[in-house]
Design a protein around this motif. Structure first.
Motif, PDB file in Angstrom:
ATOM      1  N   LEU A  18      34.230  41.487  48.890  1.00 13.14           N
ATOM      2  CA  LEU A  18      35.455  40.812  48.460  1.00 13.14           C
ATOM      3  C   LEU A  18      36.234  40.282  49.654  1.00 13.14           C
ATOM      4  O   LEU A  18      36.828  39.212  49.606  1.00 13.14           O
ATOM      5  CB  LEU A  18      36.340  41.789  47.680  1.00 13.14           C
ATOM      6  CG  LEU A  18      35.825  42.158  46.298  1.00 13.14           C
ATOM      7  CD1 LEU A  18      36.725  43.188  45.660  1.00 13.14           C
ATOM      8  CD2 LEU A  18      35.774  40.907  45.435  1.00 13.14           C
ATOM      9  N   VAL A 145      29.852  44.448  40.327  1.00 17.71           N
ATOM     10  CA  VAL A 145      29.606  43.258  39.521  1.00 17.71           C
ATOM     11  C   VAL A 145      30.345  42.107  40.190  1.00 17.71           C
ATOM     12  O   VAL A 145      31.557  42.120  40.290  1.00 17.71           O
ATOM     13  CB  VAL A 145      30.121  43.464  38.093  1.00 17.71           C
ATOM     14  CG1 VAL A 145      29.973  42.187  37.293  1.00 17.71           C
ATOM     15  CG2 VAL A 145      29.360  44.594  37.428  1.00 17.71           C
ATOM     16  N   PRO A 147      31.471  38.289  40.237  1.00 18.97           N
ATOM     17  CA  PRO A 147      31.554  37.059  39.457  1.00 18.97           C
ATOM     18  C   PRO A 147      30.815  35.941  40.185  1.00 18.97           C
ATOM     19  O   PRO A 147      30.961  35.797  41.405  1.00 18.97           O
ATOM     20  CB  PRO A 147      33.047  36.769  39.414  1.00 18.97           C
ATOM     21  CG  PRO A 147      33.699  38.065  39.691  1.00 18.97           C
ATOM     22  CD  PRO A 147      32.785  38.817  40.598  1.00 18.97           C
ATOM     23  N   ARG A 150      32.786  33.639  42.557  1.00 18.23           N
ATOM     24  CA  ARG A 150      33.160  34.128  43.889  1.00 18.23           C
ATOM     25  C   ARG A 150      31.997  33.964  44.863  1.00 18.23           C
ATOM     26  O   ARG A 150      32.194  33.649  46.037  1.00 18.23           O
ATOM     27  CB  ARG A 150      33.579  35.585  43.831  1.00 18.23           C
ATOM     28  CG  ARG A 150      34.729  35.841  42.892  1.00 18.23           C
ATOM     29  CD  ARG A 150      35.991  36.243  43.587  1.00 18.23           C
ATOM     30  NE  ARG A 150      37.093  36.253  42.616  1.00 18.23           N
ATOM     31  CZ  ARG A 150      38.330  36.594  42.896  1.00 18.23           C
ATOM     32  NH1 ARG A 150      38.661  36.939  44.111  1.00 18.23           N
ATOM     33  NH2 ARG A 150      39.262  36.550  41.975  1.00 18.23           N
TER      34      ARG A 150
ATOM     35  N   SER B 215      41.493  41.265  43.529  1.00 15.84           N
ATOM     36  CA  SER B 215      40.193  41.796  43.147  1.00 15.84           C
ATOM     37  C   SER B 215      39.968  43.195  43.700  1.00 15.84           C
ATOM     38  O   SER B 215      39.494  44.084  43.009  1.00 15.84           O
ATOM     39  CB  SER B 215      39.098  40.844  43.606  1.00 15.84           C
ATOM     40  OG  SER B 215      39.347  40.399  44.903  1.00 15.84           O
ATOM     41  N   LYS B 243      44.294  37.380  35.737  1.00 12.06           N
ATOM     42  CA  LYS B 243      43.160  36.457  35.922  1.00 12.06           C
ATOM     43  C   LYS B 243      41.984  37.171  36.576  1.00 12.06           C
ATOM     44  O   LYS B 243      40.848  37.080  36.118  1.00 12.06           O
ATOM     45  CB  LYS B 243      43.578  35.283  36.835  1.00 12.06           C
ATOM     46  CG  LYS B 243      44.307  34.193  36.105  1.00 12.06           C
ATOM     47  CD  LYS B 243      44.362  32.937  36.953  1.00 12.06           C
ATOM     48  CE  LYS B 243      43.118  32.093  36.755  1.00 12.06           C
ATOM     49  NZ  LYS B 243      43.303  30.708  37.182  1.00 12.06           N
ATOM     50  N   ALA B 244      42.278  37.902  37.658  1.00 12.34           N
ATOM     51  CA  ALA B 244      41.207  38.578  38.377  1.00 12.34           C
ATOM     52  C   ALA B 244      40.591  39.679  37.511  1.00 12.34           C
ATOM     53  O   ALA B 244      39.381  39.906  37.559  1.00 12.34           O
ATOM     54  CB  ALA B 244      41.727  39.155  39.691  1.00 12.34           C
ATOM     55  N   GLU B 247      38.050  38.113  35.391  1.00 13.44           N
ATOM     56  CA  GLU B 247      36.908  37.641  36.149  1.00 13.44           C
ATOM     57  C   GLU B 247      35.964  38.787  36.493  1.00 13.44           C
ATOM     58  O   GLU B 247      34.743  38.647  36.428  1.00 13.44           O
ATOM     59  CB  GLU B 247      37.430  37.000  37.436  1.00 13.44           C
ATOM     60  CG  GLU B 247      36.587  35.888  37.950  1.00 13.44           C
ATOM     61  CD  GLU B 247      37.057  35.467  39.325  1.00 13.44           C
ATOM     62  OE1 GLU B 247      36.238  34.948  40.058  1.00 13.44           O
ATOM     63  OE2 GLU B 247      38.243  35.691  39.667  1.00 13.44           O
ATOM     64  N   PHE B 248      36.536  39.949  36.856  1.00 10.20           N
ATOM     65  CA  PHE B 248      35.718  41.073  37.282  1.00 10.20           C
ATOM     66  C   PHE B 248      35.336  41.994  36.127  1.00 10.20           C
ATOM     67  O   PHE B 248      34.810  43.077  36.339  1.00 10.20           O
ATOM     68  CB  PHE B 248      36.423  41.856  38.375  1.00 10.20           C
ATOM     69  CG  PHE B 248      36.321  41.185  39.709  1.00 10.20           C
ATOM     70  CD1 PHE B 248      35.287  41.495  40.579  1.00 10.20           C
ATOM     71  CD2 PHE B 248      37.229  40.221  40.075  1.00 10.20           C
ATOM     72  CE1 PHE B 248      35.182  40.862  41.791  1.00 10.20           C
ATOM     73  CE2 PHE B 248      37.125  39.572  41.294  1.00 10.20           C
ATOM     74  CZ  PHE B 248      36.095  39.889  42.155  1.00 10.20           C
TER      75      PHE B 248
END
Lengths: 295, 407
Positions: A18, A145, A147, A150, B215, B243-244, B247-248
């Protein structure tokens, strides 16, 4: 489960990854700043606002013209690049002979104007931009996991960064650019149009910011203030890497993203300041930055 | 000679005017022959959408509904942007009271700004109605005889969402908290409500204000295995966190509970992202026929549906004007006494009552965000899950830390 410093290894790995995602934004933005600083010797404070414009253009393209993400990924940087040409020709070119502080104030003013315009039209809570269909979903990497979008951000930005680096360091056009930075008068004497080169460099630099903006649009809420939240960190990245150093800004951008990501695990409260702590230490030990040359 | 005559004529005219003015002031005691309402809020920054220009328009609608007159005198509205700076808000309030003859001050978003304005209003003895600010301090430690906290506060939000989510099965909580005073108090109040209802708090992570990337924090939250993720933050931070989380895939394993969310946040995130979330609000445009009727009028002017704060702006201004009408006076003490002794029931507030601490206790609503399928028209976003009576939602008078409450 394996542990490292009391944190399970999979958790640590995912935080590293990340960090790399955030780092790619830092890298792309600081790269643009570094290129502009290297050739024009100005500190482009409008960079954050132009990044915001890139994100907004992506949103506007979809909303008003039905242009998808991929089209806007090319179009938005072009539009912002043209705006950059206007900014440089109409405003910046008169300030090169003056102290740095004038161009800094001017570009800061441009930031305020741009943010004000977008805020008054689109409000403060921002616009939603969906992840493009092809990049929907997530991949299970075993330890986390991720995305797909990303992953795409990391790939796209590292590719672009390396391309820019190769262009400047490995081609004859890049050689001319670098020569223009060192001694503009001599280069002009060889029949090269230095002012036009400067204009195009500025345009290319801000186009990179817009490209980063389009990449960020599906991840972050598109708001008028999204640039100002980021730009200060990016300036710190440029200072750490060494003002004007191309490779420096790429490597430090990615590196600081990772350091920041790790801070979020060990001491989250410090995650917004860790970049500046690093900056202070680097300035004490190497005042010209990690990759900068002492003048 | 003619010169002298003119002088005498002028003097007698002035006298006539003065005498003619007298019966008016004797009848209705309105200072300066005008009732002046001042509104200070965030007009340009993060909270501008939930209040801002829409709030100004709402107060204008209240004045228009009174036909611009109260107790036979004209009503005037002045407003300013405090830019989320407490000192700007306080200075503007002081200037208006000292030089403009202000009769009512309405405070918009931002607790810091409202706490500063409350001090000025109390010192100058002017009614101060707080709408957008959430800090429960306004009617506890920092209460004054002239402050009315009208719409909501952090305690009510915590009680509403915290309590209800635990009862619907969300027993274990993890908090994502903005690292400043507001975030800490929102988390604290909610944690108390959760534990009282029989739930547990597994952990929390603090994030810096205006963090751009969530995230990393969300993965930590997911690792906690808690059932509910409580978002003790506001505005852009809440939006980016949600939002994050989508997404995750955090939303697949955890229920999201927004502790301070307004309809504008849901509107800009979209139903796909927010579907199923719980939140507590003081009002929803589609909650009753009167609310709908008023909201349609608002929509005509602003091209968006009103937030609960904008409805509260209208309601507060209207209740004040009614109190002036009833007492035929804009004297602060008389109007405050009238407001505190009147039950409030309008399109905004149900079973409302203003206590001696200045807290307006009225029904609050626990909402769940609709799915895209359920939503039948634009801005059709909420299902009402539960109505929380005012006495349960807000700090009980017996527990109030306000020195004005006699125990």
């Amino acid at each position: 489960m394996t542990d490292l410093f009391g944190i399970p290894l999979p958790a640590l790995l995912s935080q590293l990854l990340l960090g790399l995602v955030n780092g790619s934004f830092y890298a792309m933005l600081s790269l643009g700043l570094a290129v502009i600083f290297g050739l024009l010797n100005i500190i482009n404070f409008a960079h954050g606002a132009l990044y915001m414009m890139g994100a907004f253009l992506a949103w506007m393209g979809l909303e008003y013209l039905g242009l998808n993400y991929w089209v806007m990924l090319l179009l938005a940087p072009l539009v912002v690049g043209v705006l950059g040409i206007f900014i440089e020709r109409l405003l910046l070119q008169w300030l090169y002979k003056l102290d740095h502080i004038y161009s800094l104030l001017l570009t800061f003013g441009i930031t305020l104007v741009l943010e004000g315009i977008f805020r008054s039209f689109y409000g403060s809570s921002g616009q939603q931009y969906a992840v493009p269909d092809a990049l929907q979903g997530a991949t299970n990497l075993g330890f986390m996991v991720l995305p797909n979008y990303r992953a795409w951000v990391v790939v796209a930005s590292i590719t672009v960064c390396l391309a820019v680096w190769a262009l400047i360091e490995k081609t004859s056009l890049g050689a001319t650019l670098r020569a223009g930075t060192e001694n503009p008068k001599l280069v002009q004497a060889f029949g090269i149009n230095v002012p036009r080169m400067i204009t195009l460099t500025y345009a290319a630099g801000v186009a990179l910011a817009a490209f980063a903006g389009v990449l960020a649009a599906p991840i972050l809420q598109v708001t008028a203030l999204m640039g100002s939240n980021l730009i200060i960190v990016v300036f710190a990245v440029v200072v750490i890497g060494g003002m004007g150093s191309i490779l420096g800004s790429i490597v430090t951008g990615l590196g600081l993203g990772v350091i920041e990501g790790l801070t979020k695990v060990f001491y989250p409260e410090a995650s917004s300041t860790v970049v500046f702590v690093v900056m202070a230490i680097v300035l004490l030990v190497r005042p010209a930055g990690l990759f900068g040359k002492e003048k | 000679m003619t010169h002298n005559f003119k002088r005498i004529a002028l003097a007698s005219l002035t006298l006539c005017g003065a005498v003619a003015g007298l019966p008016g002031t004797a009848q209705a005691q309105i200072s300066g022959d005008v009732v002046k309402i001042g509104f200070i809020t965030d007009m340009s920054s993060v909270y501008a959408d939930i209040d801002g220009a829409g709030g100004v328009e709402a107060i204008r609608m209240a004045i228009a509904d009174m036909k611009g007159m109260v107790a036979g005198k004209k009503i005037e509205l002045i407003y300013a942007d405090h830019q989320n700076k407490a000192d700007v808000a306080a200075n503007k309030a002081r200037e208006w009271i000292d030089t403009q003859g202000l009769d009512l001050l309405i405070g918009g978003t931002n607790s810091g700004a409202s706490l500063a304005m409350a001090k000025i209003a109390a010192e100058k003895k002017k009614p101060f109605m707080v709408i957008g600010a959430g800090s429960a301090r306004l009617t506890n430690e920092d209460c004054t005889p002239y402050t009315i906290h009208y719409a909501y506060d952090t305690v009510a939000l915590a009680n509403g969402t915290g309590n209800a989510v635990v009862k619907s099965g969300g027993k274990s909580w993890y908090f994502l908290t903005a690292d400043y005073a507001f975030g800490a108090s929102l988390q604290g109040d909610t944690a108390t409500a959760v534990q009282k209802a029989g739930g547990t708090v597994v952990g929390s992570v603090k994030h810096p204000l205006n963090a751009s990337d969530f995230s990393s924090f969300l993965l930590q939250a997911q690792g906690s295995k808690a059932q509910v993720l409580g978002l003790a933050n506001a505005g852009g931070d809440t939006i980016n966190a949600i939002k994050a989380a989508n997404e995750f895939g955090v939303t697949k394993t955890m229920k999201m509970a927004g502790l301070l969310m307004f309809i504008n946040d849901i509107h800009s995130l979209g139903l796909k992202t927010t579907e199923g979330m719980y939140l507590t609000d003081s009002w929803y445009w589609n909650q009753s026929p009167e609310a709908r009727a008023w909201s349609r009028r608002f929509y005509e002017k602003m091209k968006r549906m009103p937030s609960s704060l904008q409805a509260a702006d209208y309601s507060a201004a209207m209740q004040y004007l009614k109190a002036v009408e009833a007492t035929k006076s804009d004297d602060a003490d008389k109007v405050m006494a009238q407001l505190k002794s009147t039950k409030i029931n309008d399109f905004y507030a149900k079973n409302g009552e203003i206590g001696p601490d200045g807290r307006h206790r009225h029904d609050m609503f626990l909402m769940q965000v609709k799915s895209q399928k359920e939503s039948t028209e634009p801005w059709d976003y909420y299902n009402l899950v539960q109505t929380i009576p005012g006495v349960e939602a807000f700090t009980k008078l017996a527990d109030s830390k306000c020195s004005l409450v006699k125990k």
